[in-house]
Design an enzyme around this catalytic site. Structure first.
Site, PDB file in Angstrom:
ATOM      1  CB  CYS A   1     -23.708  -5.689  28.088  1.00 58.34           C
ATOM      2  SG  CYS A   1     -22.213  -6.440  28.767  1.00 58.34           S
TER       3      CYS A   1
ATOM      4  CG  HIS B   1     -23.053  -1.351  30.227  1.00 58.39           C
ATOM      5  ND1 HIS B   1     -24.204  -1.959  30.683  1.00 58.39           N
ATOM      6  CD2 HIS B   1     -22.102  -2.314  30.215  1.00 58.39           C
ATOM      7  CE1 HIS B   1     -23.956  -3.236  30.944  1.00 58.39           C
ATOM      8  NE2 HIS B   1     -22.685  -3.473  30.663  1.00 58.39           N
TER       9      HIS B   1
ATOM     10  CD  GLU C   1     -26.544   0.876  30.684  1.00 55.24           C
ATOM     11  OE1 GLU C   1     -26.357  -0.172  31.339  1.00 55.24           O
ATOM     12  OE2 GLU C   1     -26.424   0.939  29.447  1.00 55.24           O
TER      13      GLU C   1
END
Length: 550
Positions: free
Chosen positions: A383, A520, A522
């Site tokens: 990001c 993102h 994750e």
């Protein structure tokens, strides 16, 4: 017919209700039950999207674009069900809904009160959230009530849970209460009095726990469990000792060995197959017996509070499990790099700049990125980390020395990163924003499918398409992309409608492994499967370590 398990907390906050709820859900799922989880947050904010990471920690983004509590990240990592917007709601959302109904005249002139109107709305939200999973056929919904028993903010939620239990009748609801049993060093013993008072407070509300999860820094002896059992008026086998563990993935086995899932199934009149926790044991074994070891430098401004990067830390651990690698994380304050101190980067096997907002610390992050690029250290930018990688490249490779983001400098001569003013959301609707738009709920949020350019590192990692979640307002400015590409940068993924850059990388001739992503990743990593991007990143760090050794 869905049955409900309410998870409450006492004495102090941050005991790990989310981990406890997720672990119990994982055990029940391993027994063949369809499970979902909900998180009820007692704060008045509509969602955590505008809350400081120092106060709230990470904001977890669901596939459907909701900004939610970080506990939903734990839920997705422990069970197979995907969380949605309806899996997390706040006091702010409840009051907003009730006030809208009152304005529409739905209460027919009645005085709107906490009981019954607010508590009825909470129950409706709980049942709606449970019905949103498994096509409305979830066997069990675990409902975590945020805050601590005794807090005034939590009372309407606890009252709603009590009313649900009464309305649904026996064997439809169970209550699990997580409490603290502190060890007092000067006395040399564990103290059960806080737990006794916490249960007493819960019973004053009208709730008697089915099971107690007693948190301590060590296993609780049987005589102390017997004492708690007597004062809490529950059987001793329902007093579960939950001690500090070096891995959260050990908790399902810890709870199962003490029979928590059996107690809950008996209370709810469920008769599923025995639990199979072999997958969790395999993951713990992989975590405890690595063949390699690396150190990754995470450069950010929230490094004093690692809860701000909870999903990212877990994603790196998952990658370690799936590559037989112990992943050590060195947290580096980006502001300290602004005045030098780059020597702290030298021992690292890889560098990572995570997402974030605001100008503070950005120049330190850019210096870390420049170090990674010039010294051929594997780099992953997420990001903001991708945006800053583009700025660094524009300044030091593409010759735009004043390059910046309009988030940090509206007067920059080369705004290589700028505010997204228009884009198409995951449902095909055109969204428009300006610098004057509200901060809350106005970002590009949720999952989006994006084609990947053939022959790139991105393609070797993801294949032909990437489907990841977003949370940002700014994008790489397409006006400057040709200049960046002429200088050697590769834009390896773009949105199909607006042509917005989603991934960037440097070719092998410039750097062995340098990747930035606007999304993102994750948020979609799980211990079961890991994540292809983080696995590739850890493998690149191992390869770099071998090059250094050679």
């Amino acid at each position: 017919m869905t049955k409900f398990v309410f998870v409450t907390g006492g004495v102090v906050s941050s005991l790990g209700k989310g981990i406890a709820a997720a672990s119990l859900a994982a055990i029940l799922e391993s027994r063949g039950l369809k499970v979902t989880l909900l998180k009820l947050d007692p704060y008045i904010n509509v969602d955590p999207g505008t809350m400081s990471p120092f106060q709230h920690g990470e904001v977890f983004v669901t596939e459907d674009g909701a900004e939610t509590d970080l506990d939903l990240g734990h839920y997705e990592r422990f069970v197979s069900a995907k969380m949605r917007k309806s899996n997390n709601f706040t006091t702010g959302q409840i009051y907003e809904s009730v006030i809208r109904k009152e304005r529409r005249g739905e209460y027919l002139g009645k005085t709107v009160q906490v009981i019954p109107h607010i508590t009825n709305e909470i129950q409706a939200f709980i049942e709606r959230g449970a019905a949103a999973s498994h096509d409305g056929k979830a066997d069990v919904a675990l409902v975590e009530i945020g805050g601590t028993v005794g807090d005034i903010e939590s009372l309407p939620f606890l009252e709603a849970a009590r009313q649900m239990s009464l309305r649904m009748g026996r064997n439809r609801c169970a209550f699990v209460h997580l409490t603290l049993v502190p060890f007092i060093a000067s006395a040399g013993e564990l103290k059960t009095k806080p737990t006794q008072h916490s249960v007493q407070k819960l019973r004053e509300i009208g709730i008697s726990p089915t099971a107690l999860l007693c948190r301590a820094d060590r296993p609780i002896p049987d005589d102390e469990r017997a004492k708690i059992s007597l004062f809490a008026n529950i059987p001793q086998d329902a007093v579960i000792s939950v001690w500090d563990a070096d891995s959260i993935y050990k908790i399902p086995q810890m709870l199962n060995e003490q029979g928590l899932d059996r107690l809950i199934c008996e209370e709810l009149r469920l008769d599923p197959k025995p639990a199979d926790l072999s997958m969790w044991q395999k993951l713990v074994n992989a975590q405890e017996n690595p063949e390699h070891e690396i150190t990754i430098g995470m450069v950010g401004k929230y490094v004093d509070l690692t809860e701000s990067y909870k999903s990212l830390i877990e994603a790196l651990r998952h990658a370690g499990m799936h590559t037989a690698t112990r992943v050590n994380i060195e947290y580096i304050d980006s502001e300290e790099l602004e005045s030098g101190h780059l020597e702290v980067l030298a021992p690292l096997d890889a560098i990572l700049v995570p997402g974030g907002f605001g100008k503070r610390g950005t120049e330190g992050k850019i210096r870390a990125i420049q170090y990674a690029r010039e010294n051929k250290v594997p780099y992953l930018g997420i990001c903001l980390g991708m945006q800053l990688a583009v700025i660094e490249f524009a300044r030091h490779v593409a010759g735009m020395t004043d390059a910046n983001s309009t988030e940090f400098n509206l007067e920059t001569e080369h705004p290589v990163v700028a505010l997204i003013t228009e884009w198409v959301d995951r449902e095909g609707k055109v969204e428009q924003r300006s610098a004057e738009s509200d901060l809350g709920g106005t970002m590009r949020l949720g999952a989006q499918r994006v084609p990947v350019k053939e022959g790139t590192k991105a393609a070797s990692i993801y294949g032909a398409e990437v489907n990841e979640r977003h949370r940002h307002r700014y994008e790489v400015n397409n006006h400057y992309v040709p200049t960046l590409e002429n200088a050697g940068m590769v834009i390896s993924a773009r949105t199909p409608t607006e042509n917005l850059p989603e991934m960037m990388e440097l070719p092998g001739s410039m750097h062995p492994w340098f990747v930035g992503v606007q999304f993102h990743p994750e948020f979609t990593s799980t211990p079961r499967d890991g994540h292809p991007l983080f696995k590739a990143y850890v493998e690149a760090a191992l390869a770099g370590q071998q090059r250094k050794g050679a």
